[in-house]
Each structure stands twice: as C-alpha cells, then as structure tokens.
Design an enzyme around this catalytic site. Structure first.
Site, PDB file in Angstrom:
ATOM      1  N   TYR A   1       0.819  -1.212   0.000  1.00  0.00           N
ATOM      2  CA  TYR A   1       0.000   0.000   0.000  1.00  0.00           C
ATOM      3  C   TYR A   1       0.858   1.270   0.000  1.00  0.00           C
ATOM      4  O   TYR A   1       0.425   2.310  -0.478  1.00  0.00           O
ATOM      5  CB  TYR A   1      -0.915   0.039   1.225  1.00  0.00           C
ATOM      6  CG  TYR A   1      -2.252  -0.614   1.019  1.00  0.00           C
ATOM      7  CD1 TYR A   1      -2.338  -1.959   0.690  1.00  0.00           C
ATOM      8  CD2 TYR A   1      -3.432   0.106   1.156  1.00  0.00           C
ATOM      9  CE1 TYR A   1      -3.562  -2.565   0.512  1.00  0.00           C
ATOM     10  CE2 TYR A   1      -4.663  -0.492   0.980  1.00  0.00           C
ATOM     11  CZ  TYR A   1      -4.721  -1.829   0.662  1.00  0.00           C
ATOM     12  OH  TYR A   1      -5.941  -2.417   0.486  1.00  0.00           O
TER      13      TYR A   1
ATOM     14  N   LYS B   1       2.895 -15.145   2.095  1.00  0.00           N
ATOM     15  CA  LYS B   1       3.198 -15.936   0.900  1.00  0.00           C
ATOM     16  C   LYS B   1       4.708 -16.192   0.890  1.00  0.00           C
ATOM     17  O   LYS B   1       5.421 -15.794  -0.027  1.00  0.00           O
ATOM     18  CB  LYS B   1       2.748 -15.200  -0.369  1.00  0.00           C
ATOM     19  CG  LYS B   1       1.264 -15.352  -0.687  1.00  0.00           C
ATOM     20  CD  LYS B   1       0.856 -16.762  -1.118  1.00  0.00           C
ATOM     21  CE  LYS B   1       1.263 -17.035  -2.565  1.00  0.00           C
ATOM     22  NZ  LYS B   1       0.847 -18.424  -2.957  1.00  0.00           N
TER      23      LYS B   1
HETATM   24  C1  IPM Z   1     -10.525  -1.139   3.524  1.00  0.00           C
HETATM   25  C2  IPM Z   1     -10.738  -0.510   2.176  1.00  0.00           C
HETATM   26  C3  IPM Z   1      -9.580   0.430   1.904  1.00  0.00           C
HETATM   27  C4  IPM Z   1      -8.323  -0.412   1.796  1.00  0.00           C
HETATM   28  C5  IPM Z   1      -9.749   1.339   0.693  1.00  0.00           C
HETATM   29  C6  IPM Z   1     -11.019   2.149   0.788  1.00  0.00           C
HETATM   30  C7  IPM Z   1      -8.566   2.240   0.505  1.00  0.00           C
HETATM   31  O1  IPM Z   1     -10.900  -1.483   1.208  1.00  0.00           O
HETATM   32  O2  IPM Z   1     -10.427  -0.397   4.524  1.00  0.00           O
HETATM   33  O3  IPM Z   1     -10.463  -2.360   3.598  1.00  0.00           O
HETATM   34  O4  IPM Z   1      -8.011  -0.967   0.731  1.00  0.00           O
HETATM   35  O5  IPM Z   1      -7.630  -0.526   2.802  1.00  0.00           O
END
Ligand code: IPM
Ligand code: MG
Length: 369
Positions: free
Chosen positions: A142, A193
């Site tokens: 992320y 993984k």
């Molecule tokens: C979650 C959501 C978020 C993520 C999005 C909205 C950025 O899917 O909180 O699970 O991917 O973390």
C-alpha cells in the site's frame, strides 16, 4: 474523567447517515453516564474534495492528530472515480492511517446468532464464529516505494508497486496479535506468501521469533494466504486470531466479513503505538464502504458504525462496560427481529437506518434503566 476529544468524519455515501446514529449513541452515553465528549466534525474523502479540492485538508489532519479518537463513516463514490489517483477520496483515509501511524487494524468477524442463517455458508459452519483479523495497516504494498506508472521507450507503460516490510513493522503487529490472543483462545495464525515472496519469508521468521521470545504460551501456526482464503470458507471455526499484512488483510477481512452474513454488521479499529504519555492514536470505522447505491435513502445499516464506536469505548476510552451494553443492545434488537435491508430475512421487520438507531438507544435505556 476529563472530557475526551472525538473527531467525527462522516465522509461519503451512507457515511453521514450511519454517523447520525452513532451520535445518537453518544448522546445516550452522555445521558446515562454524564460522559460528555468534545465533539468536532470534519470532512474526508469526496466530501472534502468537493469543499476543498483535496480528500483531507491539513487542518483536518491536525484535528485528527489532536483527538483522542477519530470516528469515520466511509469514503468514496462514483462521482470521484475519474480523478487522478493521488486525489481520490481513498487517499484521505490512507493519509489518516499513515500520518496517525495506525499500524494495527483490528477487524473482528463475529456471527450474531440471530443472523447465522443469513450467511452464504451453512449454519453449522458459521454458527458461533468469532475471528479477529489483525491487519498490518501502514506498510506493505500500500505504501512501498518505488511506485507509479511510467512510460517505456517503446511507448508501452509499466506499473510498479513495492511490497516491503522491516523487522520492526512485522514485530510490532505480531505483538498486537499475540496480546489479543492472550485474552481470547490463545491461538494465532500468521498468514503470508513465504513460498513466493522474500517479504513473506521475513514475515514468517519474525512472527515466529516474537512468539518464541515473548509469547511461547500461544499456539502459533503459519499459513499461505491462498490456503487461508480457502480455509476460511471450508472451516472458519479453526481460526481465532489471524495476523497478516496490509494487502492480504484487506482481502481476507472482506472474505471473513461475508462469512458473517453481512458486511453491514462489522466494525473495525485502527490503532497506533502507545506514546510516552500513554496515549494511543486510534480511528474507528465500519468495514463496509460508502454504498453509493443506497446513500441518502435511510436504508443503510448503522450497526457496524455503532459497534465501531463500542470498540472505541473499549480500546480508547477505557469504558468496556459501556461497550458491552452497546453490543448487548445490538443483539437484543436483532433478536427482536428488526432488520435493515442488507440483513433482511423472511418473517422479520424491515426498518430504516433511523428506526434501527432509535430502537437501539431505547434498548440501551432499558438495559441500563
Ligand atoms: C478497507 C478498504 C480500503 C483499503 C480502501 C477504501 C482504501 O478497502 O479499509 O479495507 O483498501 O484498505
Ligand atoms: Mg478493503
């Protein structure tokens, strides 16, 4: 008790509607225990883009950092889908997570008895299910660098994201999982993984080390993420605490949520570390999204947001008893047959967001009467 500062960020779609019902519960708490909060409200996501041209202003970010806890509704919607990536509503949420250093995301997947037959799985597979997914929230793919989309000399394009974890990041999330397991049935399954990713090998080794050095009494197992996805459907009862990285946690928590019969029921807590003053940054939000298709229609299920507030009472405000009242009231309302559309079942009473919230506070009054 000194007045605690709560920042409410309703966000987009059904976010504002469900947060109205959370406010109702906050008002109840004030009546019942004379626990007043310093409440502030702000904009996040598409709502902030419309007002300020950015999914989270620096002022709102500062308010979030100063608050004892942030209560968030939901972000996103089709209106903002075509914006460039960096300006999308979701970036507001991701910035909150990153800048508040909320590395530990707790996502309980609990099957309420009254809803057990709403699951797409057989009743005997999901009955009594109570899993806690601990998702690492500020690292991994992320946020990893390098990232981006570049144009190659031949005119083709190349998209890049980086999966990266350090020992410290892995060890601190592992500790959160083990500490939670100590208060539950003392079992942790760590998911990675490691068969294809070096970051997964490191993950497995470090989780094992924290276990051996600090939590030898907990039963620790390791599982590959694909197998975990399958085992969650096959025999979810084998899991107690699952600890995993940001991306796998995103996916597996949606899957676990669906086992319970409704995404509309599930709360979450995102926690930072404890600082030198004993304070811990925290954000609470329902697992469900902004559900633009039903937004503004008084149809949304407010219970996930309300249960997120209960988590706030428990983890940030040291009000476990009050949290328990809220959780019990939710069960009573469900046992009484009230259902919002998302959890509607034959023979039950379909109610609006507002009626669900009103009934819940009436039950709270009765419970504590
Ligand atoms: C979650 C959501 C978020 C993520 C999005 C909205 C950025 O899917 O909180 O699970 O991917 O973390
Ligand atoms: Mg998700």
């Amino acid at each position: 008790m000194s007045r605690k500062k709560l920042l409410i960020l309703p966000g987009d779609g059904i976010g504002p509607e469900v947060m109205v019902e959370v406010r109702r519960v906050i008002d109840w708490l004030d009546r019942y225990r004379s626990i007043g909060f310093d409440l502030a409200e702000g904009l996040v996501g598409g709502a902030a883009i419309d007002a300020h041209g950015t999914p989270l202003t620096d002022e709102t970010m500062a308010d979030a950092l100063a608050a004892d806890a942030v209560l968030l509704g939901a972000v996103g919607g089709p209106k903002w889908d075509d914006l460039p990536f960096e300006q999308k509503p979701e970036r507001g949420l991701l910035r909150l997570r990153k800048d508040m250093a909320l590395f530990a995301n707790l996502r309980p997947a609990v099957v309420f008895d009254a809803l057990a037959d709403a699951s797409s799985l057989k009743l005997d597979v999901v009955k009594g299910l109570d899993i806690m997914i601990v998702r690492e929230l500020t690292g991994g793919v992320y946020f990893g660098e390098p990232r981006g989309i570049e144009t190659l000399p031949d005119g083709g394009r190349r998209g890049v994201n980086t999966q990266v974890y350090t020992t410290d990041e892995i060890r601190r999330i592992a500790r959160v999982a083990f500490e939670l397991a100590e208060k539950r049935s003392r079992r942790v399954c760590s998911v990675d993984k490691a068969n294809v990713m070096e970051s997964g090998v490191l993950w497995r080794e470090e989780v094992q080390r924290v276990h051996d050095e600090e939590f030898p009494g907990i039963a620790l197992g390791h599982m590959y993420a694909d197998n975990c996805a399958m085992q969650l459907i096959r025999e979810p009862g084998q899991f107690d605490v699952i600890v995993t990285d940001n991306l796998f946690g995103d996916m597996l928590s949606d899957e676990a949520a669906m086992l319970t019969g409704s995404l509309g029921m599930l709360p979450s807590a995102s926690l930072g570390g404890i600082d030198e003053n004993g304070r811990r940054a925290a954000l609470y939000e329902p697992v469900h999204g902004s559900a633009p298709d039903i937004a503004g229609k008084d149809l949304a299920n407010p219970l996930a947001a309300v249960l997120s507030f209960a988590m706030c009472l428990r983890y940030s405000l040291d009000l476990a008893e009050e949290a328990g009242f809220i959780e019990t009231a939710v069960e009573v309302v469900l046992d009484g047959g009230l259902r919002t559309t998302d959890i509607m079942q034959k023979g039950k009473a379909r109610v609006s967001t507002t009626v669900m919230g009103e009934t819940l506070t009436r039950e709270l009054d009765k419970l504590t009467g």
